[in-house]
Design a protein around this motif. Structure first.
Motif, PDB file in Angstrom:
ATOM      1  N   HIS A 167     -43.300  59.977 -52.263  1.00 54.11           N
ATOM      2  CA  HIS A 167     -43.479  58.811 -51.393  1.00 54.11           C
ATOM      3  C   HIS A 167     -43.994  57.583 -52.134  1.00 54.11           C
ATOM      4  O   HIS A 167     -44.267  56.555 -51.524  1.00 54.11           O
ATOM      5  CB  HIS A 167     -44.440  59.164 -50.257  1.00 54.11           C
TER       6      HIS A 167
ATOM      7  N   GLY B 103     -42.081  54.070 -51.652  1.00 51.74           N
ATOM      8  CA  GLY B 103     -42.299  53.494 -50.320  1.00 51.74           C
ATOM      9  C   GLY B 103     -43.719  52.994 -50.150  1.00 51.74           C
ATOM     10  O   GLY B 103     -43.945  51.923 -49.566  1.00 51.74           O
TER      11      GLY B 103
ATOM     12  N   TYR C 233     -44.860  49.071 -49.472  1.00 52.19           N
ATOM     13  CA  TYR C 233     -45.738  48.782 -48.341  1.00 52.19           C
ATOM     14  C   TYR C 233     -47.024  48.105 -48.817  1.00 52.19           C
ATOM     15  O   TYR C 233     -47.466  47.109 -48.252  1.00 52.19           O
ATOM     16  CB  TYR C 233     -46.037  50.079 -47.599  1.00 52.19           C
TER      17      TYR C 233
ATOM     18  N   ALA D 176     -39.511  51.920 -45.034  1.00 47.43           N
ATOM     19  CA  ALA D 176     -40.158  53.223 -45.218  1.00 47.43           C
ATOM     20  C   ALA D 176     -39.518  54.258 -44.303  1.00 47.43           C
ATOM     21  O   ALA D 176     -39.746  55.449 -44.461  1.00 47.43           O
ATOM     22  CB  ALA D 176     -41.652  53.119 -44.939  1.00 47.43           C
TER      23      ALA D 176
END
Length: 187
Positions: free
Chosen positions: A20, A23, A27, A141
């Protein structure tokens, strides 16, 4: 991504979390609008998540959990007075994901697609933080409304209305960009 398996065939917690990272970085960059701060946010997220991942239930949504940790760290940092002087400008647009714009068989299509992507990136970077955040969580995302509600700690109806307002504002920004750009191109 390379996965490392333990002797018993399971994937390590760090490997589960590392899928992750891209992403989370996008963010974090959207929230902080600064590469160094975004890197620090992601690093701090992993520092907190790695030891805690063992305590999660088997059916936990790790992706949503990681985004929640990152957002909470960012909110806590906002509450603390900053010593550093913020740098002018933003470098967020170069890190927003590539878009799959409509595919035409026209030789000018790659140029148009690139221009459209630049316009969308610029418009997203001009959105208020709340709008930029919800657009990135949903569209880039790829979190569900329920997962976003968990990250933002609000009801799903609030997510839906905020997303609707953010998309509307993004459309307005893109319309004004297109109207401003096309007026000077007449021959």
């Amino acid at each position: 991504m390379r996965m490392f398996f333990r002797a018993n065939g399971s994937i390590s917690e760090a490997d589960m979390l590392s899928e992750h990272i891209d992403g989370l970085y996008s963010y974090a960059l959207a929230l902080s609008r600064n590469r160094v701060d975004a890197e620090d946010l992601v690093q701090e997220t992993y520092v907190r998540a790695i030891p805690a991942v063992r305590r999660l239930r088997k059916d936990s949504n790790i992706k949503s959990w990681m985004f929640t940790i990152l957002r909470n760290i960012w909110l806590n940092q906002l509450r603390q007075p900053r010593v550093a002087v913020p740098m002018p400008g933003t470098d967020i647009d170069q890190f927003l994901p590539e878009f799959n714009a409509h595919g035409a068989n026209d030789p000018h299509s790659p140029l148009l697609t690139s221009l459209e992507q630049d316009q969308v990136r610029q418009a997203i970077s001009r959105l208020p933080v709340e709008s930029r955040e919800i657009i990135l969580l949903r569209e880039f995302a790829d979190l569900s409304y329920q997962e976003i509600a968990g990250v933002l700690k609000c009801p799903i109806g609030t997510v839906m209305s905020r997303l609707g307002r953010a998309r509307s504002k993004l459309r307005e920004l893109l319309s004004s960009t297109l109207a401003g750009g096309s007026s000077g191109q007449r021959s």
